[in-house]
Design a protein around this motif. Structure first.
Motif, short mmCIF file in Angstrom:
data_model
loop_
_atom_site.label_atom_id
_atom_site.label_comp_id
_atom_site.label_asym_id
_atom_site.label_seq_id
_atom_site.Cartn_x
_atom_site.Cartn_y
_atom_site.Cartn_z
N LEU A 16 -35.50 13.55 83.85
CA LEU A 16 -35.96 12.76 84.99
C LEU A 16 -37.47 12.85 85.15
CD1 LEU A 16 -33.35 13.15 87.86
CD2 LEU A 16 -33.98 11.12 86.57
N MET A 17 -38.02 14.06 84.96
CA MET A 17 -39.46 14.22 85.14
C MET A 17 -40.22 13.35 84.14
SD MET A 17 -39.85 15.91 87.71
CE MET A 17 -41.64 15.88 87.59
N ALA A 19 -39.05 10.82 82.61
CA ALA A 19 -38.77 9.42 82.92
C ALA A 19 -39.65 8.92 84.05
CB ALA A 19 -37.30 9.27 83.31
N MET A 20 -39.87 9.78 85.03
CA MET A 20 -40.70 9.37 86.16
C MET A 20 -42.13 9.09 85.70
SD MET A 20 -39.23 11.82 89.11
CE MET A 20 -37.90 11.30 90.17
#
Lengths: 343, 343
Positions: A16-17, A19-20
């Motif tokens: 997620l990190m 991806a962000m």
């Protein structure tokens, strides 16, 4: 929690990190690639005050939100609009050219018939209106507000409140005029309490103490018919509709008193017959709306002579009938005509 | 001021008072005649969480405004929606029946294809959506908000703020889930800052401290594929589109990791071929979206085998291609498909 889902969550947490970060980069690229081409904002053909001032108001709203926009027009200002623009020191928007491939916003209409011929080839990004839904399509999401209010400028006022956009004094005065004009000073059947609230707020910004006096000045300008040809009177506030595959034209002239049109009706009917022939219409209507008496003398020329009587449950004599209480083309003329033509 | 206009103003002044009384009487009659039939509010076919919760939220908004409304559904809840309804103590809306002649509101779609067959015969009074404009028509003005946001529930949250309608705690939690689901926890390309603002406000009302944990629970529910037939997986979040006169079906399965679909792809392709045949489609696509890797493995079966490669500028092998960054059907799949089919 099962071991499998726990490991998935963990994996997901790491990704997620990353991806962000990726998403943030994408967003930056999108901004850089954004076209600086201004959005062309315009109202309907044969523009009225709601259309012209609405385009100016919408361009102000969009520009204030960081989306540069320019007000345009599809036609010349009528006498009322000229009065409003002059009174509030505003320039008439330039005439609209081709829109294919350009970002556009539309105000006070939302159907193809009232737009430019190449509207379908433009990129529609904005819509503010108070008419029925007109069947337009886009290929991407857009911002569209259709509110069942008396005036597009009431919707635009509410949008400005919603988005915290300040309204300059002169624009507020012009928007108030558009609302007063479209609602016949809050008397038309389309009027809502929100129109009155918006009108009062705009009057305050514009420092206008007497809305009634302003409305009288507007109606006088709107009623100006001296020196205007019958053809121009029919076409001044005229819209063409497609109903059950048939073309129908509906014009409206609002006057302080019907007596102002004494001796002009035969000329108006002759101009209507001419326009009907040129535009290959099934039927042409002209609303002679008496603001004081709160009603409309309807002039009608139709291929099917019984159509107007059927639509308005009224007897037409010499192509004319008095329709008490009828003030609104949108709410009281188009729906019964559509119903009668469906039969 | 000329004597003539002065006398007109005077005359008008008298008539206005009478006219206002008349208008007030008319308004009273209209209220008395108003039908008490509730507005049926529903989302699209094959409903997702945004559609089901959106219908519940819209019914709450309308009812709070004095327009009684009932949430309905066009299909059964998917596993994610079941999780949300259970978590926030909400009942699944009843299945929609015939709507002809009834007042309806639509949420999370605005085209005929995603609605019931008799939608055109209903009276559409309300619309809240975040998709492209779909070509619907009405015969009277309505309230329609189309906002280019990540979720219909963000639009509905903003409408509730606009109209000062309080959001109950459980509804706020469900609306937050709809936003998290539609925006893939604020990571999809459709996400805007307004989705995040709405999400934060709804989390506060719902007393949810950890949106990330809630999102993981949602994605796990959404990823549930065990015991579901290939056909049901294809149709779980499936929409049919009309493009240049051709029918195109596009399904989407979102999983925490593509590895969850290992060994299932041939079965999915077989189900796609079957559905394509039954529905007489030109092309059927299935997006296998990997939430962690931020991309989609696209499965495609098309009458024109070169169509998927052309649309996505990517080489398809065994009817499949990995499309990095592609997460949104609406923004990243439909537009390139429409463009490719126009050629």
């Amino acid at each position: 929690m099962t071991p499998i889902s726990a490991s998935l969550v963990q994996k997901c947490g790491h990704c997620l990190m990353a991806a962000m970060l990726t998403a943030a980069l994408f967003a930056g690229q999108a901004l850089a690639a954004q076209s600086p081409e201004p959005i062309l904002v315009f109202g309907h053909k044969n523009p009225d005050t709601d259309s012209i001032v609405g385009a100016i108001a919408a361009a102000h709203l969009l520009t204030a939100q960081g989306k540069p926009a320019t007000a345009m027009a599809q036609g010349q200002p009528n006498p009322e609009t000229q009065f409003v623009l002059k009174k509030f020191n505003m320039a008439m928007p330039a005439q609209l050219g081709p829109v294919a491939g350009k970002p556009v916003g539309i105000v006070d209409f939302n159907d193809a018939a009232q737009g430019p011929d190449d509207l379908n080839d433009a990129t529609l990004v904005f819509m503010a209106d108070h008419h029925k839904l007109g069947g337009l399509k886009t290929s991407a999401p857009l911002e569209a507000w259709l509110l069942p209010l008396g005036s597009s400028n009431t919707a635009l006022y509410e949008m400005m409140m919603f988005y915290n956009v300040a309204i300059p004094k002169d624009l507020a005065g012009a928007m108030l005029c558009a609302i007063l004009s479209d609602t016949l000073m809050y008397q038309s059947v389309t009027t809502t309490s929100r129109d009155k609230t918006a009108g009062a707020a705009l009057a305050k910004i514009a420092q206008i103490k007497d809305q009634k006096a302003l409305a009288y000045d507007l109606f006088k300008a709107k009623s100006a018919i001296e020196g205007v040809s019958a053809r121009d009177l029919v076409l001044r506030d005229y819209k063409k509709f497609e109903m059950s595959g048939m073309a129908v034209g509906v014009g409206q002239i609002e006057v302080l008193s019907l007596s102002m049109l004494d001796g002009k009706k035969e000329g108006l009917l002759e101009a209507m017959r001419q326009i009907k022939k040129e535009s290959n219409l099934h039927c042409i209507l002209l609303m002679l709306t008496d603001i004081s008496k709160q009603g409309t003398e309807m002039l009608a020329v139709s291929d099917d002579p019984s159509l107007p009587s059927t639509a308005f449950s009224s007897t037409f004599k010499d192509s004319s009938a008095w329709l008490p209480g009828v003030m609104s083309r949108k709410k009281q003329v188009i729906p019964p005509m559509e119903k009668a033509l469906k039969k």
